[in-house]
Design a protein around this motif. Structure first.
Motif, mmCIF file in Angstrom:
data_model
loop_
_atom_site.group_PDB
_atom_site.id
_atom_site.type_symbol
_atom_site.label_atom_id
_atom_site.label_comp_id
_atom_site.label_asym_id
_atom_site.label_seq_id
_atom_site.Cartn_x
_atom_site.Cartn_y
_atom_site.Cartn_z
ATOM 1 N N ILE A 9 12.816 -8.107 -2.586
ATOM 2 C CA ILE A 9 12.814 -6.653 -3.138
ATOM 3 C C ILE A 9 11.976 -5.725 -2.532
ATOM 4 C CG2 ILE A 9 12.823 -7.846 -5.567
ATOM 5 C CD1 ILE A 9 9.902 -7.213 -5.699
ATOM 6 N N THR A 10 12.059 -4.425 -2.552
ATOM 7 C CA THR A 10 11.392 -3.439 -1.947
ATOM 8 C C THR A 10 10.873 -2.613 -3.067
ATOM 9 O OG1 THR A 10 13.094 -3.375 -0.302
ATOM 10 C CG2 THR A 10 11.837 -1.326 -0.644
ATOM 11 N N LEU A 11 9.526 -2.368 -2.884
ATOM 12 C CA LEU A 11 9.078 -1.560 -3.789
ATOM 13 C C LEU A 11 8.145 -0.342 -2.954
ATOM 14 C CD1 LEU A 11 6.557 -4.310 -5.488
ATOM 15 C CD2 LEU A 11 8.761 -3.244 -6.576
ATOM 16 N N ALA A 16 3.588 -1.813 -4.378
ATOM 17 C CA ALA A 16 3.250 -2.882 -3.558
ATOM 18 C C ALA A 16 1.959 -2.887 -3.375
ATOM 19 C CB ALA A 16 3.984 -2.602 -1.888
ATOM 20 N N ASP A 17 1.200 -1.846 -3.198
ATOM 21 C CA ASP A 17 -0.295 -1.960 -3.241
ATOM 22 C C ASP A 17 -0.999 -2.549 -4.393
ATOM 23 O OD1 ASP A 17 -0.471 -0.924 -0.806
ATOM 24 O OD2 ASP A 17 -0.809 1.186 -1.211
ATOM 25 N N VAL A 23 -3.366 -9.718 -6.753
ATOM 26 C CA VAL A 23 -3.594 -11.220 -6.027
ATOM 27 C C VAL A 23 -4.802 -11.237 -5.311
ATOM 28 C CG1 VAL A 23 -2.560 -12.721 -4.326
ATOM 29 C CG2 VAL A 23 -1.125 -11.256 -5.760
ATOM 30 N N ARG A 24 -5.310 -10.143 -4.520
ATOM 31 C CA ARG A 24 -6.554 -10.283 -4.035
ATOM 32 C C ARG A 24 -7.787 -10.140 -4.914
ATOM 33 N NH1 ARG A 24 -4.686 -6.377 -0.746
ATOM 34 N NH2 ARG A 24 -5.655 -4.609 -2.098
ATOM 35 N N ALA A 25 -7.805 -9.726 -6.031
ATOM 36 C CA ALA A 25 -8.637 -9.766 -7.084
ATOM 37 C C ALA A 25 -8.703 -10.953 -7.809
ATOM 38 C CB ALA A 25 -8.578 -8.517 -7.999
ATOM 39 N N GLY A 26 -7.841 -11.861 -7.580
ATOM 40 C CA GLY A 26 -7.739 -13.212 -8.263
ATOM 41 C C GLY A 26 -7.082 -13.058 -9.609
ATOM 42 N N GLU A 31 2.021 -12.945 -5.363
ATOM 43 C CA GLU A 31 2.767 -11.909 -5.755
ATOM 44 C C GLU A 31 3.954 -12.091 -6.671
ATOM 45 O OE1 GLU A 31 3.838 -10.711 -1.666
ATOM 46 O OE2 GLU A 31 1.650 -9.899 -1.366
ATOM 47 N N SER A 32 4.595 -13.224 -6.595
ATOM 48 C CA SER A 32 5.628 -13.532 -7.375
ATOM 49 C C SER A 32 5.088 -13.730 -8.787
ATOM 50 C CB SER A 32 6.248 -14.926 -6.921
ATOM 51 O OG SER A 32 6.702 -14.750 -5.854
#
Length: 89
Positions: A9-11, A16-17, A23-26, A31-32
């Motif tokens: 996919i393209t966002l 996307a950010d 994900v980075r924040a837990g 991403e899925s």
């Protein structure tokens, strides 16, 4: 038999950010998972709208078709809104 399907996919950058930040924040492991959760929320909203349409809007429309006298004119709606607004002041 496989129960998942890989997609590409393209966002927009902003979306996307957001996915990456979650994900980075837990909050999510991947991403899925973020995308799946978003789709679950969208499906739940769609089900709620459908239930509202079938449970309330449809019957109200049918009742109005059966007895048009139940309807309210736009002028009556405006007057009621103006009355309610004046109570708030």
């Amino acid at each position: 038999m496989r129960t998942t399907q890989q997609l590409s996919i393209t966002l927009p950058n902003e979306m996307a950010d957001v996915v990456k930040a979650k994900v980075r924040a837990g909050e999510y492991a991947s991403e899925s998972e973020v995308i799946r959760d978003g789709l679950r929320a969208l499906l739940a909203r769609d089900r709620a709208v459908e239930a509202w349409l079938h449970g309330q809007v449809g019957p109200a429309f049918d009742a109005l078709q059966a007895d048009p006298g139940r309807g309210v004119t736009p002028d009556a709606v405006r007057a009621r809104l103006a009355e309610e607004r004046s109570k708030l002041r």
